[in-house]
Design a protein around this motif. Sequence first.
Motif, PDB file in Angstrom:
ATOM      1  N   VAL A 150       0.849  -1.197   0.000  1.00 42.84           N
ATOM      2  CA  VAL A 150       0.000   0.000   0.000  1.00 42.84           C
ATOM      3  C   VAL A 150       0.881   1.244   0.000  1.00 42.84           C
ATOM      4  O   VAL A 150       0.641   2.196  -0.742  1.00 42.84           O
ATOM      5  CB  VAL A 150      -0.953   0.009   1.224  1.00 42.84           C
ATOM      6  CG1 VAL A 150      -1.598   1.373   1.403  1.00 42.84           C
ATOM      7  CG2 VAL A 150      -2.002  -1.079   1.085  1.00 42.84           C
ATOM      8  N   HIS A 151       1.929   1.229   0.830  1.00 46.60           N
ATOM      9  CA  HIS A 151       2.814   2.394   0.967  1.00 46.60           C
ATOM     10  C   HIS A 151       3.855   2.488  -0.153  1.00 46.60           C
ATOM     11  O   HIS A 151       4.392   3.562  -0.399  1.00 46.60           O
ATOM     12  CB  HIS A 151       3.502   2.387   2.333  1.00 46.60           C
ATOM     13  CG  HIS A 151       2.543   2.601   3.452  1.00 46.60           C
ATOM     14  ND1 HIS A 151       2.111   3.851   3.822  1.00 46.60           N
ATOM     15  CD2 HIS A 151       1.886   1.728   4.260  1.00 46.60           C
ATOM     16  CE1 HIS A 151       1.244   3.738   4.818  1.00 46.60           C
ATOM     17  NE2 HIS A 151       1.094   2.463   5.098  1.00 46.60           N
ATOM     18  N   ASP A 152       4.131   1.366  -0.797  1.00 47.91           N
ATOM     19  CA  ASP A 152       5.070   1.335  -1.921  1.00 47.91           C
ATOM     20  C   ASP A 152       4.620   0.259  -2.904  1.00 47.91           C
ATOM     21  O   ASP A 152       5.103  -0.873  -2.861  1.00 47.91           O
ATOM     22  CB  ASP A 152       6.500   1.060  -1.443  1.00 47.91           C
ATOM     23  CG  ASP A 152       7.500   1.058  -2.593  1.00 47.91           C
ATOM     24  OD1 ASP A 152       7.139   1.445  -3.720  1.00 47.91           O
ATOM     25  OD2 ASP A 152       8.656   0.659  -2.359  1.00 47.91           O
ATOM     26  N   PRO A 153       3.675   0.610  -3.792  1.00 51.02           N
ATOM     27  CA  PRO A 153       3.157  -0.372  -4.747  1.00 51.02           C
ATOM     28  C   PRO A 153       4.236  -0.985  -5.653  1.00 51.02           C
ATOM     29  O   PRO A 153       4.036  -2.055  -6.206  1.00 51.02           O
ATOM     30  CB  PRO A 153       2.147   0.431  -5.580  1.00 51.02           C
ATOM     31  CG  PRO A 153       1.815   1.616  -4.753  1.00 51.02           C
ATOM     32  CD  PRO A 153       3.028   1.914  -3.919  1.00 51.02           C
ATOM     33  N   ASP A 154       5.378  -0.314  -5.780  1.00 50.85           N
ATOM     34  CA  ASP A 154       6.443  -0.810  -6.640  1.00 50.85           C
ATOM     35  C   ASP A 154       7.521  -1.562  -5.867  1.00 50.85           C
ATOM     36  O   ASP A 154       8.600  -1.836  -6.413  1.00 50.85           O
ATOM     37  CB  ASP A 154       7.079   0.351  -7.412  1.00 50.85           C
ATOM     38  CG  ASP A 154       6.091   1.007  -8.350  1.00 50.85           C
ATOM     39  OD1 ASP A 154       5.254   0.290  -8.936  1.00 50.85           O
ATOM     40  OD2 ASP A 154       6.135   2.248  -8.490  1.00 50.85           O
ATOM     41  N   ALA A 155       7.262  -1.893  -4.604  1.00 50.18           N
ATOM     42  CA  ALA A 155       8.248  -2.641  -3.821  1.00 50.18           C
ATOM     43  C   ALA A 155       8.594  -3.938  -4.559  1.00 50.18           C
ATOM     44  O   ALA A 155       7.738  -4.555  -5.195  1.00 50.18           O
ATOM     45  CB  ALA A 155       7.692  -2.955  -2.432  1.00 50.18           C
ATOM     46  N   GLU A 156       9.863  -4.328  -4.475  1.00 50.86           N
ATOM     47  CA  GLU A 156      10.322  -5.551  -5.136  1.00 50.86           C
ATOM     48  C   GLU A 156      10.216  -6.703  -4.146  1.00 50.86           C
ATOM     49  O   GLU A 156      10.772  -6.650  -3.052  1.00 50.86           O
ATOM     50  CB  GLU A 156      11.763  -5.382  -5.592  1.00 50.86           C
ATOM     51  CG  GLU A 156      11.934  -4.280  -6.616  1.00 50.86           C
ATOM     52  CD  GLU A 156      13.393  -3.988  -6.903  1.00 50.86           C
ATOM     53  OE1 GLU A 156      14.200  -4.938  -6.942  1.00 50.86           O
ATOM     54  OE2 GLU A 156      13.723  -2.805  -7.064  1.00 50.86           O
ATOM     55  N   VAL A 157       9.492  -7.744  -4.558  1.00 48.23           N
ATOM     56  CA  VAL A 157       9.247  -8.889  -3.696  1.00 48.23           C
ATOM     57  C   VAL A 157       9.470 -10.158  -4.501  1.00 48.23           C
ATOM     58  O   VAL A 157       8.956 -10.281  -5.610  1.00 48.23           O
ATOM     59  CB  VAL A 157       7.790  -8.863  -3.156  1.00 48.23           C
ATOM     60  CG1 VAL A 157       7.527 -10.059  -2.252  1.00 48.23           C
ATOM     61  CG2 VAL A 157       7.503  -7.561  -2.432  1.00 48.23           C
ATOM     62  N   SER A 158      10.252 -11.090  -3.939  1.00 45.65           N
ATOM     63  CA  SER A 158      10.374 -12.390  -4.591  1.00 45.65           C
ATOM     64  C   SER A 158       9.571 -13.381  -3.756  1.00 45.65           C
ATOM     65  O   SER A 158       9.493 -13.257  -2.541  1.00 45.65           O
ATOM     66  CB  SER A 158      11.840 -12.810  -4.724  1.00 45.65           C
ATOM     67  OG  SER A 158      12.426 -12.982  -3.462  1.00 45.65           O
ATOM     68  N   GLY A 159       8.974 -14.339  -4.407  1.00 44.53           N
ATOM     69  CA  GLY A 159       8.084 -15.263  -3.723  1.00 44.53           C
ATOM     70  C   GLY A 159       6.752 -14.590  -3.443  1.00 44.53           C
ATOM     71  O   GLY A 159       6.513 -13.455  -3.848  1.00 44.53           O
ATOM     72  N   GLU A 160       5.896 -15.306  -2.731  1.00 43.18           N
ATOM     73  CA  GLU A 160       4.591 -14.717  -2.407  1.00 43.18           C
ATOM     74  C   GLU A 160       4.057 -15.283  -1.104  1.00 43.18           C
ATOM     75  O   GLU A 160       4.571 -16.269  -0.582  1.00 43.18           O
ATOM     76  CB  GLU A 160       3.603 -14.928  -3.551  1.00 43.18           C
ATOM     77  CG  GLU A 160       3.434 -16.360  -3.965  1.00 43.18           C
ATOM     78  CD  GLU A 160       2.589 -16.507  -5.227  1.00 43.18           C
ATOM     79  OE1 GLU A 160       1.642 -17.298  -5.187  1.00 43.18           O
ATOM     80  OE2 GLU A 160       2.882 -15.834  -6.221  1.00 43.18           O
ATOM     81  N   GLY A 168      12.358   1.998  -4.657  1.00 47.74           N
ATOM     82  CA  GLY A 168      13.345   2.042  -5.726  1.00 47.74           C
ATOM     83  C   GLY A 168      14.746   1.638  -5.297  1.00 47.74           C
ATOM     84  O   GLY A 168      15.658   1.573  -6.108  1.00 47.74           O
ATOM     85  N   ARG A 169      14.924   1.311  -4.020  1.00 42.41           N
ATOM     86  CA  ARG A 169      16.258   0.941  -3.509  1.00 42.41           C
ATOM     87  C   ARG A 169      16.304  -0.567  -3.329  1.00 42.41           C
ATOM     88  O   ARG A 169      15.674  -1.128  -2.439  1.00 42.41           O
ATOM     89  CB  ARG A 169      16.533   1.657  -2.181  1.00 42.41           C
ATOM     90  CG  ARG A 169      17.836   1.265  -1.501  1.00 42.41           C
ATOM     91  CD  ARG A 169      19.038   1.635  -2.382  1.00 42.41           C
ATOM     92  NE  ARG A 169      20.260   1.692  -1.616  1.00 42.41           N
ATOM     93  CZ  ARG A 169      21.076   0.648  -1.451  1.00 42.41           C
ATOM     94  NH1 ARG A 169      20.801  -0.509  -1.989  1.00 42.41           N
ATOM     95  NH2 ARG A 169      22.177   0.804  -0.742  1.00 42.41           N
ATOM     96  N   THR A 170      17.052  -1.233  -4.197  1.00 46.67           N
ATOM     97  CA  THR A 170      17.202  -2.679  -4.129  1.00 46.67           C
ATOM     98  C   THR A 170      18.418  -3.018  -3.274  1.00 46.67           C
ATOM     99  O   THR A 170      19.488  -2.430  -3.451  1.00 46.67           O
ATOM    100  CB  THR A 170      17.387  -3.264  -5.550  1.00 46.67           C
ATOM    101  OG1 THR A 170      16.249  -2.892  -6.342  1.00 46.67           O
ATOM    102  CG2 THR A 170      17.502  -4.768  -5.520  1.00 46.67           C
ATOM    103  N   ALA A 171      18.244  -3.959  -2.365  1.00 47.93           N
ATOM    104  CA  ALA A 171      19.356  -4.406  -1.533  1.00 47.93           C
ATOM    105  C   ALA A 171      20.383  -5.104  -2.421  1.00 47.93           C
ATOM    106  O   ALA A 171      20.024  -5.870  -3.314  1.00 47.93           O
ATOM    107  CB  ALA A 171      18.852  -5.365  -0.457  1.00 47.93           C
ATOM    108  N   GLU A 172      21.657  -4.819  -2.174  1.00 48.71           N
ATOM    109  CA  GLU A 172      22.730  -5.425  -2.951  1.00 48.71           C
ATOM    110  C   GLU A 172      22.913  -6.877  -2.512  1.00 48.71           C
ATOM    111  O   GLU A 172      23.118  -7.159  -1.331  1.00 48.71           O
ATOM    112  CB  GLU A 172      24.033  -4.646  -2.763  1.00 48.71           C
ATOM    113  CG  GLU A 172      23.964  -3.245  -3.334  1.00 48.71           C
ATOM    114  CD  GLU A 172      25.259  -2.480  -3.153  1.00 48.71           C
ATOM    115  OE1 GLU A 172      26.341  -3.098  -3.211  1.00 48.71           O
ATOM    116  OE2 GLU A 172      25.179  -1.262  -2.943  1.00 48.71           O
ATOM    117  N   ASP A 173      22.845  -7.817  -3.488  1.00 45.21           N
ATOM    118  CA  ASP A 173      22.979  -9.248  -3.200  1.00 45.21           C
ATOM    119  C   ASP A 173      24.243  -9.543  -2.398  1.00 45.21           C
ATOM    120  O   ASP A 173      25.324  -9.090  -2.739  1.00 45.21           O
ATOM    121  CB  ASP A 173      23.027 -10.059  -4.499  1.00 45.21           C
ATOM    122  CG  ASP A 173      21.647 -10.410  -5.008  1.00 45.21           C
ATOM    123  OD1 ASP A 173      20.694 -10.347  -4.228  1.00 45.21           O
ATOM    124  OD2 ASP A 173      21.530 -10.760  -6.202  1.00 45.21           O
ATOM    125  N   GLY A 174      24.072 -10.300  -1.338  1.00 48.35           N
ATOM    126  CA  GLY A 174      25.195 -10.731  -0.537  1.00 48.35           C
ATOM    127  C   GLY A 174      25.803  -9.661   0.354  1.00 48.35           C
ATOM    128  O   GLY A 174      26.729  -9.939   1.107  1.00 48.35           O
TER     129      GLY A 174
END
Length: 139
Positions: free
Chosen positions: A75-85, A96-102
Motif C-alpha cells: 500500500v505504501h510502496d506499490p512498486d516494492a520488489e518482492v520475490s516469492g509470495e 526504488g532501492r534494491t538491496a545489494e545481493d550478498g
Amino acid sequence: MTISTRPYPARLLAAATAGLLSVGLLAGCSSDDAATPAASGSPAVSAEATEAAQEVTELSYAGETGSTALDLLLVHDPDAEVSGEGEMAYVTGIKGRTAEDGQEFWALYVDGEMAQVGAGALETEDGQQIQWKLEKIES
C-alpha cells in the motif's frame, strides 16, 4: 508532372505531416542503444531518481488489524520488489532501492524489535509501528 488540385494549406499540412513521420521513423530506427534506454529493455530513469532511491534506507508505517506487513508495504510502496509470495515472500527493494545481493537486506521490525517471521506471515495490529531498515550483512 502532376499538378495537385488540393488547396495550398492542405498541401502544406500533408508535407509537414510526411516530414514529421519521416523524422520519427528515422529516430526510432537509430542504432545508438546507449542513448535509448527503452531499446535495451530498461525503462528510462533520471539520474536524480536513481540517486534518490540510493538514499532510501528506511520506511515506516502503522500496523492495521487484519493486514500483513507485506500487504501494508505494498500500500505504501506499490512498486516494492518482492520475490516469492504469501508467507514465503522476501522483500528485496523498497522505494526504488534494491538491496545489494550478498551485502545488504531489508530487515523488518515491529515496535523496534526485529520480526521473527516474514512480512507475508506477520499479521499486524492497530497501533504497532512497522519499520523496514536496509541493513548490511555481517561477514
